[in-house]
Scaffold this active site. Structure first.
Site, short mmCIF file in Angstrom:
data_model
loop_
_atom_site.label_atom_id
_atom_site.label_comp_id
_atom_site.label_asym_id
_atom_site.label_seq_id
_atom_site.Cartn_x
_atom_site.Cartn_y
_atom_site.Cartn_z
N HIS A 1 -1.52 -2.28 1.25
CA HIS A 1 -2.38 -1.98 0.12
C HIS A 1 -2.68 -3.25 -0.66
O HIS A 1 -1.83 -4.13 -0.80
CB HIS A 1 -1.76 -0.92 -0.79
CG HIS A 1 -0.36 -1.24 -1.24
ND1 HIS A 1 0.74 -1.08 -0.41
CD2 HIS A 1 0.13 -1.70 -2.42
CE1 HIS A 1 1.83 -1.42 -1.06
NE2 HIS A 1 1.48 -1.81 -2.28
N LEU A 2 -3.88 -3.30 -1.16
CA LEU A 2 -4.36 -4.43 -1.93
C LEU A 2 -4.33 -4.06 -3.41
O LEU A 2 -4.91 -3.04 -3.81
CB LEU A 2 -5.79 -4.77 -1.50
CG LEU A 2 -6.51 -5.92 -2.20
CD1 LEU A 2 -5.84 -7.25 -1.86
CD2 LEU A 2 -7.98 -5.96 -1.77
#
Length: 223
Positions: free
Chosen positions: A128-129
């Protein structure tokens, strides 16, 4: 509330996230990525952007759910596959950033920088960013590791642009080394002034003062 390390993986597998996720979790999605509110935000604006399991663009490259556990596991599939995922996440993050900036203007009359990056050692399964505003003002920011893990100048927060640059040059080993050497143990240094603080309460008071001062300024009129 219990901490479910697999919750992002569950979200990524949803066929219809708009219909399946509650309003305080869901932000937006594309065919390839899902953007959600961070459950424990460390700033005024803090979201996560993650790849969706069943996206055709990933399936055609043979990527499966286990490949998405983290950036490190994705790198096992090679620079090219990791680059495809990271570029699509960056594209999705740009839409989120635009949404944040619009909300900043509506809510406060001004805007301030937003960072997009990966944690070198993530706490949750599924890559995840983080898309996070640089005020870092939040009652959820309680520990030194919280602040230093989102300091874009540090070693723990890997900007998506720097990751994409390394992958574009095929420097997977260099990226792995950066993750191996990442740390949150450095001093507490203000993003705004460079001043070093002895503890989190002092730093948080400083961050809140900077934020309040910023909001008190008259927005610059665009002509």
């Amino acid at each position: 509330m219990s901490f479910d390390q697999l919750v992002l993986r569950k979200y990524a597998a949803l066929d219809s996230p708009l219909d399946s996720l509650p309003f305080d979790v869901y932000l937006t999605h594309t065919n390839d990525a899902l953007a959600i509110f961070d459950l424990f935000p460390k700033a005024k604006y803090h979201f996560l952007v993650l790849p969706r399991h069943n996206a055709a663009v990933y399936k055609t490259r043979g990527l499966i759910a286990d490949d998405f556990q983290s950036l490190r596991t994705l790198l096992r599939r090679g620079a090219e596959a990791a680059l495809v995922v990271c570029k699509l996440l960056r594209d999705a993050s740009e839409e989120v950033i635009a949404m944040i900036q619009d909300e900043m203007i509506k809510a406060t009359g001004t805007s301030w920088p937003i960072s997009a990056g990966f944690h070198a050692v993530p706490s949750m399964h599924h890559i995840h960013l983080h898309v996070i505003s640089t005020d870092l003002v939040s009652d959820r920011l309680k520990h030194k590791k919280h602040y230093n893990s989102f300091d874009p100048r540090g070693t723990f927060f890997l900007s998506v642009d720097s990751v994409i640059d390394l992958l574009s040059r095929g420097q997977v080993d260099e990226l792995r080394s950066m993750m191996d050497e990442a740390s949150t143990s450095g001093p507490l240094v203000s993003l705004h002034t460079g001043e070093t603080f002895k503890n989190i309460p002092l730093l948080k008071a400083h961050l809140e003062h900077v934020y309040a001062t910023q909001l008190s300024k008259t927005p610059r009129v665009q002509i």
